[in-house]
Design a protein around this motif. Structure first.
Motif, short mmCIF file in Angstrom:
data_model
loop_
_atom_site.label_atom_id
_atom_site.label_comp_id
_atom_site.label_asym_id
_atom_site.label_seq_id
_atom_site.Cartn_x
_atom_site.Cartn_y
_atom_site.Cartn_z
N LEU A 189 0.80 -1.01 0.18
CA LEU A 189 0.11 -0.02 0.03
C LEU A 189 0.78 1.26 0.04
CD1 LEU A 189 -2.65 -1.15 2.54
CD2 LEU A 189 -3.05 -1.13 0.16
N GLY A 190 2.25 1.01 0.07
CA GLY A 190 3.06 2.25 -0.06
C GLY A 190 3.18 2.89 1.39
N VAL A 191 2.62 2.54 2.24
CA VAL A 191 2.47 3.25 3.70
C VAL A 191 3.96 3.62 4.16
CG1 VAL A 191 2.01 2.87 6.01
CG2 VAL A 191 0.56 2.00 4.28
N GLY A 192 4.91 2.88 4.10
CA GLY A 192 6.30 3.13 4.74
C GLY A 192 6.90 4.34 3.72
N ARG A 193 6.55 4.65 2.55
CA ARG A 193 6.87 5.86 1.65
C ARG A 193 6.32 7.16 1.89
NH1 ARG A 193 12.04 6.04 -0.38
NH2 ARG A 193 12.39 3.87 -1.05
N PHE A 194 4.87 6.90 2.26
CA PHE A 194 4.04 7.89 2.70
C PHE A 194 4.56 8.34 4.06
CE2 PHE A 194 0.81 5.79 -0.41
CZ PHE A 194 0.83 6.92 -1.18
N TYR A 195 4.93 7.46 4.93
CA TYR A 195 5.31 7.89 6.18
C TYR A 195 6.54 8.77 6.09
CZ TYR A 195 7.52 7.28 10.88
OH TYR A 195 8.04 7.79 12.12
N THR A 196 7.41 8.12 5.43
CA THR A 196 8.72 9.36 5.42
C THR A 196 8.42 10.61 4.25
OG1 THR A 196 9.62 7.97 3.41
CG2 THR A 196 10.11 7.37 5.72
N GLY A 197 7.34 10.55 3.65
CA GLY A 197 7.14 11.96 2.74
C GLY A 197 7.22 11.56 1.32
N HIS A 198 7.76 10.54 0.95
CA HIS A 198 7.92 10.51 -0.36
C HIS A 198 6.82 9.74 -1.13
CE1 HIS A 198 12.01 9.81 1.51
NE2 HIS A 198 12.11 10.66 0.21
N ILE A 199 5.99 10.96 -1.47
CA ILE A 199 4.58 10.66 -1.90
C ILE A 199 4.53 10.02 -3.10
CG2 ILE A 199 2.39 11.45 -2.56
CD1 ILE A 199 3.12 11.91 0.51
N GLY A 200 5.43 10.39 -4.05
CA GLY A 200 5.53 9.69 -5.46
C GLY A 200 5.86 8.30 -5.45
N LEU A 201 6.82 7.84 -4.65
CA LEU A 201 7.32 6.52 -4.53
C LEU A 201 6.10 5.54 -3.81
CD1 LEU A 201 10.86 6.93 -3.74
CD2 LEU A 201 9.95 6.00 -5.64
N GLY A 202 5.26 6.29 -3.04
CA GLY A 202 4.31 5.55 -2.19
C GLY A 202 3.25 5.40 -3.09
N ILE A 203 2.88 6.09 -4.12
CA ILE A 203 1.85 6.04 -5.13
C ILE A 203 2.41 4.82 -6.03
CG2 ILE A 203 0.56 6.98 -7.09
CD1 ILE A 203 0.51 9.59 -5.45
#
Length: 79
Positions: free
Chosen positions: A29-43
């Protein structure tokens, strides 16, 4: 990244342990990347189901073992 001996790098308010665990458990779900603020990688992780599990597993392990992971502002994640 190299710092002069007297200078300390700025640390993020985010934890690399939390980011690693979130990425391993909820990486599809990209949660780790959203947590660190890397929205593009989270998506990207969200759309590819964490690279079919491979990307999220490797990324989670790297979060936990690497000392040079940063948040979206370029600050080192706390241990």
């Amino acid at each position: 990244m190299s710092y002069p001996p007297h200078a300390q790098p700025e640390l993020s308010d985010k934890s690399k342990i939390v980011a690693g665990i979130l990425t391993i458990l909820l990486g599809s779900l990209g949660v780790g990347r959203f947590y660190t603020g890397h929205i593009g990688l989270g998506i990207a992780q969200l759309l590819t189901c964490g690279g079919f599990g491979v990307w999220s597993l490797i990324d989670g392990i790297l979060f936990l073992t690497s000392d040079d992971r940063t948040d979206a502002q370029g600050r080192l994640l706390r241990s």
